[in-house]
Scaffold this motif. Structure first.
Motif, PDB file in Angstrom:
ATOM      1  N   TYR A 110       0.818  -1.216   0.000  1.00  0.00           N
ATOM      2  CA  TYR A 110       0.000   0.000   0.000  1.00  0.00           C
ATOM      3  C   TYR A 110       0.849   1.262   0.000  1.00  0.00           C
ATOM      4  O   TYR A 110       0.408   2.312  -0.444  1.00  0.00           O
ATOM      5  CB  TYR A 110      -0.979  -0.003   1.173  1.00  0.00           C
ATOM      6  CG  TYR A 110      -0.335   0.104   2.536  1.00  0.00           C
ATOM      7  CD1 TYR A 110       0.112  -1.032   3.189  1.00  0.00           C
ATOM      8  CD2 TYR A 110      -0.171   1.340   3.163  1.00  0.00           C
ATOM      9  CE1 TYR A 110       0.700  -0.945   4.443  1.00  0.00           C
ATOM     10  CE2 TYR A 110       0.409   1.430   4.409  1.00  0.00           C
ATOM     11  CZ  TYR A 110       0.845   0.291   5.043  1.00  0.00           C
ATOM     12  OH  TYR A 110       1.441   0.392   6.270  1.00  0.00           O
ATOM     13  N   GLU A 111       2.105   1.153   0.472  1.00  0.00           N
ATOM     14  CA  GLU A 111       2.944   2.350   0.468  1.00  0.00           C
ATOM     15  C   GLU A 111       3.237   2.783  -0.969  1.00  0.00           C
ATOM     16  O   GLU A 111       3.347   3.969  -1.253  1.00  0.00           O
ATOM     17  CB  GLU A 111       4.250   2.095   1.230  1.00  0.00           C
ATOM     18  CG  GLU A 111       4.018   1.840   2.701  1.00  0.00           C
ATOM     19  CD  GLU A 111       5.280   1.972   3.532  1.00  0.00           C
ATOM     20  OE1 GLU A 111       6.328   2.315   2.980  1.00  0.00           O
ATOM     21  OE2 GLU A 111       5.204   1.715   4.747  1.00  0.00           O
ATOM     22  N   LYS A 112       3.365   1.815  -1.858  1.00  0.00           N
ATOM     23  CA  LYS A 112       3.594   2.152  -3.261  1.00  0.00           C
ATOM     24  C   LYS A 112       2.305   2.662  -3.909  1.00  0.00           C
ATOM     25  O   LYS A 112       2.317   3.642  -4.645  1.00  0.00           O
ATOM     26  CB  LYS A 112       4.128   0.923  -4.016  1.00  0.00           C
ATOM     27  CG  LYS A 112       4.548   1.228  -5.432  1.00  0.00           C
ATOM     28  CD  LYS A 112       5.463   0.159  -5.995  1.00  0.00           C
ATOM     29  CE  LYS A 112       4.719  -0.723  -6.966  1.00  0.00           C
ATOM     30  NZ  LYS A 112       5.576  -1.782  -7.535  1.00  0.00           N
ATOM     31  N   ILE A 150      -3.039   0.610  11.292  1.00  0.00           N
ATOM     32  CA  ILE A 150      -2.474   1.955  11.135  1.00  0.00           C
ATOM     33  C   ILE A 150      -3.069   2.942  12.145  1.00  0.00           C
ATOM     34  O   ILE A 150      -2.357   3.674  12.817  1.00  0.00           O
ATOM     35  CB  ILE A 150      -2.745   2.479   9.702  1.00  0.00           C
ATOM     36  CG1 ILE A 150      -2.120   1.549   8.660  1.00  0.00           C
ATOM     37  CG2 ILE A 150      -2.231   3.898   9.542  1.00  0.00           C
ATOM     38  CD1 ILE A 150      -2.519   1.894   7.238  1.00  0.00           C
ATOM     39  N   VAL A 160      -8.106   2.886   4.468  1.00  0.00           N
ATOM     40  CA  VAL A 160      -8.016   3.134   5.911  1.00  0.00           C
ATOM     41  C   VAL A 160      -7.243   4.427   6.166  1.00  0.00           C
ATOM     42  O   VAL A 160      -7.632   5.264   6.978  1.00  0.00           O
ATOM     43  CB  VAL A 160      -7.330   1.957   6.632  1.00  0.00           C
ATOM     44  CG1 VAL A 160      -6.996   2.314   8.073  1.00  0.00           C
ATOM     45  CG2 VAL A 160      -8.213   0.717   6.587  1.00  0.00           C
ATOM     46  N   TYR A 161      -6.152   4.593   5.446  1.00  0.00           N
ATOM     47  CA  TYR A 161      -5.335   5.797   5.599  1.00  0.00           C
ATOM     48  C   TYR A 161      -6.139   7.046   5.241  1.00  0.00           C
ATOM     49  O   TYR A 161      -6.162   8.014   5.989  1.00  0.00           O
ATOM     50  CB  TYR A 161      -4.089   5.685   4.713  1.00  0.00           C
ATOM     51  CG  TYR A 161      -3.353   6.978   4.522  1.00  0.00           C
ATOM     52  CD1 TYR A 161      -2.538   7.503   5.529  1.00  0.00           C
ATOM     53  CD2 TYR A 161      -3.462   7.694   3.330  1.00  0.00           C
ATOM     54  CE1 TYR A 161      -1.869   8.694   5.364  1.00  0.00           C
ATOM     55  CE2 TYR A 161      -2.790   8.888   3.150  1.00  0.00           C
ATOM     56  CZ  TYR A 161      -1.994   9.384   4.163  1.00  0.00           C
ATOM     57  OH  TYR A 161      -1.341  10.572   3.983  1.00  0.00           O
ATOM     58  N   TYR A 207       9.302   6.196   4.175  1.00  0.00           N
ATOM     59  CA  TYR A 207       8.601   7.473   4.077  1.00  0.00           C
ATOM     60  C   TYR A 207       7.274   7.451   4.810  1.00  0.00           C
ATOM     61  O   TYR A 207       6.784   8.481   5.259  1.00  0.00           O
ATOM     62  CB  TYR A 207       8.365   7.853   2.608  1.00  0.00           C
ATOM     63  CG  TYR A 207       7.072   7.318   2.023  1.00  0.00           C
ATOM     64  CD1 TYR A 207       7.008   6.031   1.499  1.00  0.00           C
ATOM     65  CD2 TYR A 207       5.916   8.087   2.005  1.00  0.00           C
ATOM     66  CE1 TYR A 207       5.832   5.530   0.978  1.00  0.00           C
ATOM     67  CE2 TYR A 207       4.730   7.588   1.487  1.00  0.00           C
ATOM     68  CZ  TYR A 207       4.698   6.318   0.974  1.00  0.00           C
ATOM     69  OH  TYR A 207       3.528   5.810   0.472  1.00  0.00           O
ATOM     70  N   PHE A 208       6.671   6.266   4.986  1.00  0.00           N
ATOM     71  CA  PHE A 208       5.304   6.228   5.506  1.00  0.00           C
ATOM     72  C   PHE A 208       5.182   6.760   6.944  1.00  0.00           C
ATOM     73  O   PHE A 208       4.284   7.563   7.216  1.00  0.00           O
ATOM     74  CB  PHE A 208       4.726   4.817   5.384  1.00  0.00           C
ATOM     75  CG  PHE A 208       3.248   4.773   5.600  1.00  0.00           C
ATOM     76  CD1 PHE A 208       2.375   5.376   4.693  1.00  0.00           C
ATOM     77  CD2 PHE A 208       2.714   4.165   6.716  1.00  0.00           C
ATOM     78  CE1 PHE A 208       1.001   5.356   4.895  1.00  0.00           C
ATOM     79  CE2 PHE A 208       1.338   4.138   6.926  1.00  0.00           C
ATOM     80  CZ  PHE A 208       0.485   4.734   6.012  1.00  0.00           C
ATOM     81  N   ILE A 240       7.198  13.093  -7.299  1.00  0.00           N
ATOM     82  CA  ILE A 240       5.915  12.481  -7.623  1.00  0.00           C
ATOM     83  C   ILE A 240       4.817  13.526  -7.752  1.00  0.00           C
ATOM     84  O   ILE A 240       4.023  13.486  -8.668  1.00  0.00           O
ATOM     85  CB  ILE A 240       5.549  11.419  -6.568  1.00  0.00           C
ATOM     86  CG1 ILE A 240       6.593  10.301  -6.641  1.00  0.00           C
ATOM     87  CG2 ILE A 240       4.150  10.874  -6.815  1.00  0.00           C
ATOM     88  CD1 ILE A 240       6.424   9.232  -5.633  1.00  0.00           C
ATOM     89  N   GLN A 279      -5.906  -0.906   2.789  1.00  0.00           N
ATOM     90  CA  GLN A 279      -5.060  -0.049   3.617  1.00  0.00           C
ATOM     91  C   GLN A 279      -4.989   1.406   3.154  1.00  0.00           C
ATOM     92  O   GLN A 279      -4.906   2.315   3.971  1.00  0.00           O
ATOM     93  CB  GLN A 279      -3.656  -0.627   3.720  1.00  0.00           C
ATOM     94  CG  GLN A 279      -3.571  -1.654   4.831  1.00  0.00           C
ATOM     95  CD  GLN A 279      -2.684  -2.807   4.463  1.00  0.00           C
ATOM     96  OE1 GLN A 279      -2.728  -3.293   3.335  1.00  0.00           O
ATOM     97  NE2 GLN A 279      -1.860  -3.253   5.385  1.00  0.00           N
ATOM     98  N   LEU A 297      -0.132   4.137  -2.538  1.00  0.00           N
ATOM     99  CA  LEU A 297      -0.406   5.482  -2.039  1.00  0.00           C
ATOM    100  C   LEU A 297       0.313   6.544  -2.872  1.00  0.00           C
ATOM    101  O   LEU A 297      -0.180   7.658  -3.043  1.00  0.00           O
ATOM    102  CB  LEU A 297       0.088   5.560  -0.579  1.00  0.00           C
ATOM    103  CG  LEU A 297      -0.676   6.426   0.397  1.00  0.00           C
ATOM    104  CD1 LEU A 297      -2.140   6.095   0.390  1.00  0.00           C
ATOM    105  CD2 LEU A 297      -0.099   6.225   1.792  1.00  0.00           C
ATOM    106  N   LEU A 298       1.496   6.191  -3.390  1.00  0.00           N
ATOM    107  CA  LEU A 298       2.270   7.143  -4.176  1.00  0.00           C
ATOM    108  C   LEU A 298       1.845   7.157  -5.642  1.00  0.00           C
ATOM    109  O   LEU A 298       2.096   8.112  -6.359  1.00  0.00           O
ATOM    110  CB  LEU A 298       3.761   6.796  -4.096  1.00  0.00           C
ATOM    111  CG  LEU A 298       4.398   6.903  -2.718  1.00  0.00           C
ATOM    112  CD1 LEU A 298       5.784   6.276  -2.714  1.00  0.00           C
ATOM    113  CD2 LEU A 298       4.488   8.351  -2.285  1.00  0.00           C
TER     114      LEU A 298
END
Lengths: 298, 292
Positions: free
Chosen positions: A232-234, B124, A254-255, B210-211, B234, A251, A236-237
């Motif tokens: 999900y970190e990828k 989270i 959720v964020y 980064y998160f 980005i 995820q 998200l970007l």
């Protein structure tokens, strides 16, 4: 008796106290903090006084078609991963194993491992810039006489982009475990096969692959155990409003809903659902792996 | 023997070609950023850069090195990484050593306590609330403390400690040393290899993360380089990131120069350390995934 044991090792317990506290605070308190998923949590009045609503939030998202879209997207990325990204390192390992020059093999390995060490932000940055409408890839397409493609804002491209970039980053790294398994193959087996007149392809099919099959099975099971989680970190970007249709996963939702939208209770409920399903899958996969005789972590 | 004398077949040729293509695919995207970052802005804008830099200029690097937010983010990342690794090593060894001792009563239970956290994620939102409750939001602690122990790495370290000869402990205890002294005087000096591995593992993960910064830090003065990277590369936020940059924009330096130059300085330490990284990580990934 026990007390004496405890006393004799008191220094070990003293050492362990801090790590214990760390796991309690940063892992177990959040686990129990999921109580807010059953409340209408209000930051101001705190979670002791926030009203309980039972399974209200769970009902809400289970009846929400958008939630099932999130589940579908999560699963689809994993299915694509199993179909395309999972076999890639196996094929590469088999090819590397066939290289005659050890030095060339080492060179290829060194180069192929490199992307693994780049950060998610760097990988995503390259994707966003290279696939932009005036980026490297579109310029190439145009020079070949093709039409520009809106890679980043077209939802139908998202899964491809996600998986291809994953393969680019992890294909080399993924070979390590298979290469190790391949070096364990008894050279006499190859020798015998050659005597019987087996060519290279047949040696790969009938010796190399069967020998690494247990490792492949274990990796596949572990992969399936992680079916509820995605990078999900990828995502998200990489995603944006126009690609949510295929890119939004549990995820990232959720964020957005919890931390950007401050809907903490609802987001926790969705997150808890994800954690529980993921837990069941991982434990199930581990059980199976153990039964197949594979070593698990503990 | 016979192996070496076998003739190269058509398959060998095709295989070698595939490998050469693979090398190109792996390296070109990275090489491309390097050559664009040092090429003349107008050539970049016209899309003339393919395989080598055109009219080399280091202007983009001058711009980013004189840009306060970028320099401060770079410094922040250096601080987060070094403090983070120190905390990681301290906490991970405090955790791994007792768990490696057979006489540590209850170690199976403690192990279960720890491994369970790998399988069940608190989530989270609740973790955010804990960090918030501890008053760590918008502080360096939010970056270095919540990730103090990685369970995989801890297991690797525990395995290493377990492999040390038991006689070391016995003779030290015979001399009246307690567990702390044994750990400090006997075990740690023998643990340089595993500590080096752990340092690299943890350092890379801090450098690349980064998160946590995205969710725990609001104050832009605390941003690590990865967040700045995200904003510039980005989200394309080049001009507002750097007032300096907008001044020299135009013919000499374009957005692309700046973007790729920032990426390059962000991955430079990784590239410099790569020979070590590769060696230690390959070894480590074997321990972690196969034996454990």
């Amino acid at each position: 008796m026990i007390l004496r044991k405890l006393a004799r090792n008191k220094y070990l317990y003293m050492m362990f106290a801090l790590p214990f506290l760390y796991f309690a605070i940063f892992h177990y308190v959040p686990m129990f903090g999921n109580i807010i998923a059953f409340q209408n949590y209000n930051v101001v009045i705190g979670f002791v006084h926030s009203p309980f609503v039972g399974f209200e939030h769970f009902k809400e998202f289970l009846y929400d078609p958008y939630f099932w879209k999130l589940v579908r997207n999560t699963l689809m990325l994993n299915v694509y991963g199993i179909v395309f990204a999972f076999p890639a390192p196996i094929v590469l390992a088999l090819l590397l194993n066939e290289l005659r020059s050890k030095r060339f093999k080492r060179l290829v390995q060194s180069v192929a491992y490199l992307p693994h060490f780049l950060s998610t932000v760097v990988i995503s940055g390259m994707i966003v810039n290279y696939l932009a409408y005036d980026g490297m890839l579109n310029r190439f397409i145009e020079s070949m006489g093709g039409e520009q493609v809106q890679f980043l804002s077209d939802a139908s491209w998202f899964r491809t982009i996600y998986i291809v970039s994953d393969i680019w980053q992890q294909i080399g790294w993924g070979t390590i475990i298979y290469l190790a398994a391949l070096t364990g193959v008894d050279p006499q087996l190859y020798e015998a096969a050659r005597m019987d007149g087996a060519n290279r392809l047949k040696q790969v099919l009938h010796i190399a692959i069967p020998c690494i099959l247990p490792v492949i099975t274990i990796m596949l099971l572990l992969n399936i155990g992680n079916f509820m989680t995605v990078g999900y970190e990828k995502i998200l970007l990489l995603y944006n409003g126009s690609t949510y249709e295929t890119a939004d996963v549990i995820q990232t939702f959720v964020y957005r809903r919890g931390l950007l939208g401050s809907d903490l209770s609802f987001a926790s409920a969705v997150g808890l659902f994800q954690s529980v399903v993921a837990f069941v899958l991982v434990v199930g996969a581990n059980r199976l792996t153990k039964r197949l005789g594979g070593a698990t972590l503990w | 023997m016979k192996l070496g004398k076998r003739k190269y077949s058509a398959f060998d040729l095709v295989n070698a070609l595939i490998m050469l293509v693979l090398i190109f695919i792996m390296l070109y995207p990275i090489y491309y950023m390097a050559i664009v970052s040092i090429s003349n802005g107008s050539s970049v804008a016209r899309g003339e850069i393919h395989f080598y830099p055109v009219r080399i200029t280091w202007k983009a690097y001058e711009v980013i090195f004189s840009d306060a937010p970028i320099v401060s983010a770079y410094r922040n990342t250096l601080i987060y990484t070094s403090l983070g690794v120190a905390i990681n090593l301290f906490m991970t060894s405090l955790c791994a050593y007792p768990l490696s001792r057979r006489e540590f009563y209850g170690r199976n239970l403690f192990s279960l306590f720890i491994v369970f956290t790998m399988f069940f994620d608190g989530g989270i939102i609740p973790r955010y609330l804990v960090v918030n409750g501890l008053g760590m939001l918008d502080t360096i602690w939010a970056i270095v403390v919540p990730t103090a122990i990685n369970v995989f790495y801890m297991v690797m370290m525990r395995t290493f400690f377990q492999a040390l000869p038991e006689a070391l402990h016995e003779s030290a205890h015979m001399d009246g040393a307690n567990d702390l002294t044994v750990f400090w005087r006997v075990v740690l000096p023998l643990s340089a290899p595993v500590m080096a591995t752990m340092t690299l593992f943890y350092a890379v993960s801090h450098w690349n993360s980064y998160f946590p910064a995205l969710i725990y830090l609001n104050d832009s003065h605390l941003y690590p380089i990865q967040i700045i990277l995200r904003n510039i590369v980005i989200q394309g936020d080049v001009a507002s990131q750097s007032t300096e940059a907008s001044g020299v924009m135009g013919t000499l330096v374009v957005d692309q120069n700046i973007k790729y130059a920032v990426v390059l300085i962000a991955i430079l330490p990784i590239l410099l350390l790569y020979p070590f990284l590769q060696k230690y990580f390959v070894k480590g990934s074997m321990v972690g995934s196969l034996k454990g």
